[in-house]
Scaffold this active site. Sequence first.
Site, short mmCIF file in Angstrom:
data_model
loop_
_atom_site.label_atom_id
_atom_site.label_comp_id
_atom_site.label_asym_id
_atom_site.label_seq_id
_atom_site.Cartn_x
_atom_site.Cartn_y
_atom_site.Cartn_z
N LYS A 159 17.80 51.44 25.64
CA LYS A 159 16.85 51.19 24.55
C LYS A 159 15.94 52.42 24.51
CE LYS A 159 13.85 47.63 22.61
NZ LYS A 159 14.30 47.71 21.22
N1 PMP Z 1 19.61 46.26 18.41
C1 PMP Z 1 18.54 47.07 18.27
C2 PMP Z 1 18.75 48.43 17.71
C3 PMP Z 1 17.27 46.62 18.63
O1 PMP Z 1 16.21 47.42 18.49
C4 PMP Z 1 17.11 45.32 19.14
C5 PMP Z 1 15.75 44.83 19.52
N2 PMP Z 1 15.44 45.16 20.87
C6 PMP Z 1 18.24 44.51 19.27
C7 PMP Z 1 19.48 45.01 18.90
C8 PMP Z 1 18.15 43.12 19.83
O2 PMP Z 1 17.85 43.19 21.20
P1 PMP Z 1 17.06 42.02 21.94
O3 PMP Z 1 17.68 40.74 21.51
O4 PMP Z 1 17.27 42.32 23.36
O5 PMP Z 1 15.65 42.12 21.51
#
Ligand code: PMP
Length: 290
Positions: A159
């Site tokens: 991330k």
């Molecule tokens: N894809 C992207 C590009 C994101 O920014 C997020 C948000 N964190 C997600 C998917 C979903 O991830 P999560 O469910 O862990 O928040």
Amino acid sequence: MELIPFDDRDGFIWMDGTLIPWRDAKLHVLSHGLHYGSCVFEGERAYGGKIFKSREHTERFHASGELLGFTIPYSVEVLEAAKSEVLKANNIVDGYVRPVAWRGSEMMAISAQATTIHVAIASWAWPTMYKADIKEKGIRLTMAEFKRPSPEMAPVASKAAGLYMICTISKHKAEKAGFQDALMLDYRGYLAEATGANLFLVIDGEIHTPKADCFLDGITRRTIIALAKDHGITVHERHIKPEELVRVQEVFLTGTAAEITPVSEVDGQMFVVGDVTKTLMAAYSAAVRA
Ligand code: PMP
């Protein structure tokens, strides 16, 4: 809508080991994280004072740093305690939590081996990503021009701030054209995800979701897959071509910030906010407060 800038708010931010007044949580303009994108972050939500899947987020935060070649200098336990401290100090019961880690200022070139890794954690109230009326009806998506890169082109499981460059450009373009978000294909042309949330499709009562092999395998995505299976709904994780959208009845996005957001349209193709979406929205709201 009046915007309250994020650098001019009351409260406390945990920075490099201690809580400091919100407005003092600054970094120097010559920071490697800013110039070269050596920065990773998390997005978490607290419900009733407790962060949903807190440890998973902290573990992903650590893993994101490692994928960029740096080690976050605080253990999972220390970060878990720090997040609780930040929630308490800011009186947040239901809200968003944002940990961020970046390379500092000791070196200012591509090579940054000797930079210090800094960490900050902030938290603020953020009821829902979209206003209730928009969320109820479903949001409108348009196809993005940028594609999610291949794992050979970028550390796609991190991330990492740099991976959001194409997301912000795509989201802005979508918003300017009257849509709420953009839907991205991957480097092969398969459906991937929205700019900050994962994608789910419902075809004849069964769930189909893109295989997370070149984008963030969201913590919410995994939660929804488990909840769907608990409800006896079949889940297929596979490569999905955009042409398949013609046989899709329901579409929704999942993410910590987006929670479950129904989608009413992708570039003129319409979808309903149907039973599967509604069932999972109810199951997810119950799970986050369990
Ligand atoms: N894809 C992207 C590009 C994101 O920014 C997020 C948000 N964190 C997600 C998917 C979903 O991830 P999560 O469910 O862990 O928040």
